[in-house]
Design a protein around this motif. Structure first.
Motif, PDB file in Angstrom:
ATOM      1  N   CYS A 236      -2.969  26.335  66.036  1.00  0.00           N
ATOM      2  CA  CYS A 236      -2.776  26.964  67.349  1.00  0.00           C
ATOM      3  C   CYS A 236      -4.037  26.829  68.199  1.00  0.00           C
ATOM      4  O   CYS A 236      -4.335  27.693  69.032  1.00  0.00           O
ATOM      5  CB  CYS A 236      -2.421  28.441  67.182  1.00  0.00           C
ATOM      6  SG  CYS A 236      -0.843  28.699  66.362  1.00  0.00           S
ATOM      7  N   ALA A 237      -4.820  25.753  67.975  1.00  0.00           N
ATOM      8  CA  ALA A 237      -6.021  25.529  68.796  1.00  0.00           C
ATOM      9  C   ALA A 237      -5.748  24.307  69.685  1.00  0.00           C
ATOM     10  O   ALA A 237      -4.846  24.355  70.507  1.00  0.00           O
ATOM     11  CB  ALA A 237      -7.232  25.349  67.905  1.00  0.00           C
ATOM     12  N   LEU A 238      -6.485  23.224  69.484  1.00  0.00           N
ATOM     13  CA  LEU A 238      -6.248  22.047  70.332  1.00  0.00           C
ATOM     14  C   LEU A 238      -5.556  20.947  69.535  1.00  0.00           C
ATOM     15  O   LEU A 238      -5.211  21.136  68.372  1.00  0.00           O
ATOM     16  CB  LEU A 238      -7.563  21.583  70.951  1.00  0.00           C
ATOM     17  CG  LEU A 238      -8.129  22.569  71.985  1.00  0.00           C
ATOM     18  CD1 LEU A 238      -9.448  22.058  72.554  1.00  0.00           C
ATOM     19  CD2 LEU A 238      -7.149  22.836  73.125  1.00  0.00           C
ATOM     20  N   GLY A 239      -5.385  19.773  70.158  1.00  0.00           N
ATOM     21  CA  GLY A 239      -4.579  18.710  69.553  1.00  0.00           C
ATOM     22  C   GLY A 239      -5.285  17.942  68.441  1.00  0.00           C
ATOM     23  O   GLY A 239      -6.464  18.175  68.142  1.00  0.00           O
ATOM     24  N   ALA A 240      -4.507  17.039  67.811  1.00  0.00           N
ATOM     25  CA  ALA A 240      -4.998  16.099  66.791  1.00  0.00           C
ATOM     26  C   ALA A 240      -5.595  16.779  65.562  1.00  0.00           C
ATOM     27  O   ALA A 240      -6.443  16.216  64.874  1.00  0.00           O
ATOM     28  CB  ALA A 240      -5.989  15.098  67.395  1.00  0.00           C
ATOM     29  N   ALA A 241      -5.128  18.002  65.261  1.00  0.00           N
ATOM     30  CA  ALA A 241      -5.604  18.686  64.046  1.00  0.00           C
ATOM     31  C   ALA A 241      -5.154  17.931  62.800  1.00  0.00           C
ATOM     32  O   ALA A 241      -5.797  18.024  61.750  1.00  0.00           O
ATOM     33  CB  ALA A 241      -5.086  20.122  64.004  1.00  0.00           C
ATOM     34  N   LEU A 242      -4.033  17.198  62.898  1.00  0.00           N
ATOM     35  CA  LEU A 242      -3.485  16.493  61.738  1.00  0.00           C
ATOM     36  C   LEU A 242      -3.855  15.021  61.855  1.00  0.00           C
ATOM     37  O   LEU A 242      -3.292  14.294  62.676  1.00  0.00           O
ATOM     38  CB  LEU A 242      -1.958  16.685  61.698  1.00  0.00           C
ATOM     39  CG  LEU A 242      -1.503  18.148  61.830  1.00  0.00           C
ATOM     40  CD1 LEU A 242       0.013  18.239  61.965  1.00  0.00           C
ATOM     41  CD2 LEU A 242      -1.987  18.968  60.638  1.00  0.00           C
ATOM     42  N   ASN A 243      -4.822  14.600  61.074  1.00  0.00           N
ATOM     43  CA  ASN A 243      -5.327  13.227  61.190  1.00  0.00           C
ATOM     44  C   ASN A 243      -5.699  12.692  59.804  1.00  0.00           C
ATOM     45  O   ASN A 243      -5.515  13.379  58.794  1.00  0.00           O
ATOM     46  CB  ASN A 243      -6.523  13.191  62.153  1.00  0.00           C
ATOM     47  CG  ASN A 243      -7.623  14.156  61.720  1.00  0.00           C
ATOM     48  OD1 ASN A 243      -8.035  14.149  60.566  1.00  0.00           O
ATOM     49  ND2 ASN A 243      -8.089  14.993  62.632  1.00  0.00           N
ATOM     50  N   ALA A 244      -6.212  11.474  59.793  1.00  0.00           N
ATOM     51  CA  ALA A 244      -6.467  10.806  58.498  1.00  0.00           C
ATOM     52  C   ALA A 244      -7.449  11.596  57.622  1.00  0.00           C
ATOM     53  O   ALA A 244      -7.379  11.533  56.395  1.00  0.00           O
ATOM     54  CB  ALA A 244      -7.010   9.405  58.762  1.00  0.00           C
ATOM     55  N   GLN A 245      -8.348  12.366  58.237  1.00  0.00           N
ATOM     56  CA  GLN A 245      -9.324  13.140  57.442  1.00  0.00           C
ATOM     57  C   GLN A 245      -8.694  14.439  56.928  1.00  0.00           C
ATOM     58  O   GLN A 245      -8.990  14.893  55.812  1.00  0.00           O
ATOM     59  CB  GLN A 245     -10.556  13.515  58.286  1.00  0.00           C
ATOM     60  CG  GLN A 245     -11.542  12.398  58.522  1.00  0.00           C
ATOM     61  CD  GLN A 245     -10.990  11.353  59.488  1.00  0.00           C
ATOM     62  OE1 GLN A 245     -10.442  11.694  60.532  1.00  0.00           O
ATOM     63  NE2 GLN A 245     -11.110  10.086  59.129  1.00  0.00           N
ATOM     64  N   THR A 246      -7.832  15.068  57.755  1.00  0.00           N
ATOM     65  CA  THR A 246      -7.353  16.407  57.393  1.00  0.00           C
ATOM     66  C   THR A 246      -6.081  16.394  56.546  1.00  0.00           C
ATOM     67  O   THR A 246      -5.915  17.271  55.696  1.00  0.00           O
ATOM     68  CB  THR A 246      -7.102  17.257  58.659  1.00  0.00           C
ATOM     69  OG1 THR A 246      -6.115  16.594  59.470  1.00  0.00           O
ATOM     70  CG2 THR A 246      -8.368  17.448  59.459  1.00  0.00           C
ATOM     71  N   VAL A 247      -5.182  15.429  56.786  1.00  0.00           N
ATOM     72  CA  VAL A 247      -3.898  15.442  56.055  1.00  0.00           C
ATOM     73  C   VAL A 247      -4.104  15.488  54.530  1.00  0.00           C
ATOM     74  O   VAL A 247      -3.436  16.262  53.846  1.00  0.00           O
ATOM     75  CB  VAL A 247      -3.006  14.257  56.497  1.00  0.00           C
ATOM     76  CG1 VAL A 247      -1.834  14.079  55.540  1.00  0.00           C
ATOM     77  CG2 VAL A 247      -2.509  14.480  57.921  1.00  0.00           C
TER      78      VAL A 247
END
Ligand code: NAD
Length: 347
Positions: A236-247
């Motif tokens: 619930c913050a900003l975009g692109a939280a789900l990316n190659a580092q975080t997934v």
């Protein structure tokens, strides 16, 4: 691709406007008017570069087309981004200039609040142009869309928990919240009332402390929230939280939150699926706010009717997960096809 930006969604119209007297630098992006005037909020933000702002505006604008179509609203998709001035500026004058830019599009774009803009800003815009919503009106329905957005995310999490976790209620379900802003805070309230156990973070430590006191939440460091040991992750913050580092580090079984453009790339949606994580697409679950400002704009409905309409996001989540089972692909791709099919239909 426009200006060399990668994977740029084609737009009907993009207005780049400046007003030296007030310091306004804005992008008004009209992705599609196939279903009706392009409707989407105005973001007021510092960007690393003008190109980054353009990229954000175009992605957000396309997302609004998909969101409005899936929510069966008679509107197309658009978005405005105002580049926040670095020095001093007169906020009222700046938003009046923005109102003139909105007016120049003669109703093909309708604006409202988004990250960084307030109901007061939109009142100022309204003094210049009628093509604005999200303003409290005496004795009538309307105003801040964030509680409605939070309600939509909440019912989506309920539906996801039933479908994916086999949990009939959220009692005892563990939810990690990234961001306790306008939407995240209301979502935390709904989840707490439903008996969920919260793990929270925000770059603003005061909000985290309040959540610990008010909801008995567990505080997590900003850089550890995505890896929290929970059932549900709500960005619930900003975009692109789900990316190659975080997934690869996510431990939740469900991802469902308010932030727009959570997937950095479509491949990140595939990677989530491969890890057995059910991602409920942002523009499906966070449509509560646009449903609210759209009904307000059209002078339709009241608080109860709009909350009921937002509540139907749960049925769409159920339908999406049924479609995913049949299609054998990811929720993100199924939602995309579903929304694009609706883009060319009027409701
Ligand atoms: P907001 O600015 O009120 O809240 C965002 C919160 O996230 C703030 O408290 C901020 O301190 C925090 N934050 C920022 N970066 C962070 C980080 N790296 N880690 C943890 N916390 C961080 O915004 P909002 O209105 O609550 O919107 C949140 C998201 O939901 C945005 O992406 C917005 O586009 C989207 N959204 C909002 C609405 C709405 O009705 N407000 C509707 C649809 C989508």
């Amino acid at each position: 691709s426009l200006f060399g930006l990668p994977e740029q969604p084609a737009h009907e119209r993009v207005l780049l406007t400046t007003d030296p007297a007030t310091g306004l630098q804005a992008i008004l992006a009209v992705h599609s008017t196939a279903r009706g005037p392009a409707f989407g909020g105005c973001r007021f933000w510092h960007y690393d570069s003008d190109l980054a702002a353009l990229h954000d505006a175009l992605r957000l604008s396309q997302g609004m087309s998909l969101k409005n179509a899936l929510a069966d609203l008679p509107f197309g998709g658009g978005k405005a981004v105002i580049l926040k001035p670095r020095g001093d500026f007169d906020r009222d004058a700046l938003f009046a200039a923005f109102g003139r830019a909105v007016q120049s599009l003669r109703g093909s774009y309708i604006t409202a609040e988004d990250v960084g803009t307030t109901t007061t800003d939109m009142r100022g815009v309204r003094a210049i142009t009628p093509y604005v919503s999200g303003i409290p009106r005496d004795g009538a329905f309307g105003g801040d869309p964030s509680p409605k957005t939070a309600w939509g995310v909440f019912v989506a999490i309920q539906a996801g928990a039933r479908h994916v976790l086999g949990r009939p209620s959220l009692d005892g379900v563990r939810v990690a919240l990234q961001g306790l802003g306008a939407v995240g805070w209301h979502l935390a309230e709904f989840l707490h009332q439903a008996g969920a156990r919260l793990v929270v973070t925000d770059v603003d430590a005061a909000k985290v402390e309040r959540a610990v006191v008010q909801f008995g939440a567990q505080a997590a460091p900003v850089n550890e929230i995505l890896a929290a040991d929970v059932d549900v992750l709500a960005p619930c913050a900003l975009g692109a939280a789900l990316n190659a580092q975080t997934v690869p580090v996510i431990r939740a079984r469900i991802v469902a939150g308010a932030a727009n453009n959570q997937l950095a790339t479509p491949a990140d949606g595939d990677a989530l699926q491969q890890r057995g994580i059910c991602y409920l697409p942002d523009y499906l679950v966070n449509a509560g706010g646009i449903i609210s400002v759209a009904r307000e704009y059209r002078g339709e409905g009241d608080e109860a009717a709009v909350m009921a309409e937002v509540g139907r996001i749960a049925e769409r989540v159920e339908e999406l997960l049924d479609r995913v089972r049949v299609a054998g692909t990811t929720p993100a791709r199924v939602a995309d096809d579903w929304a694009r099919a609706k883009l060319v239909q009027t409701s």
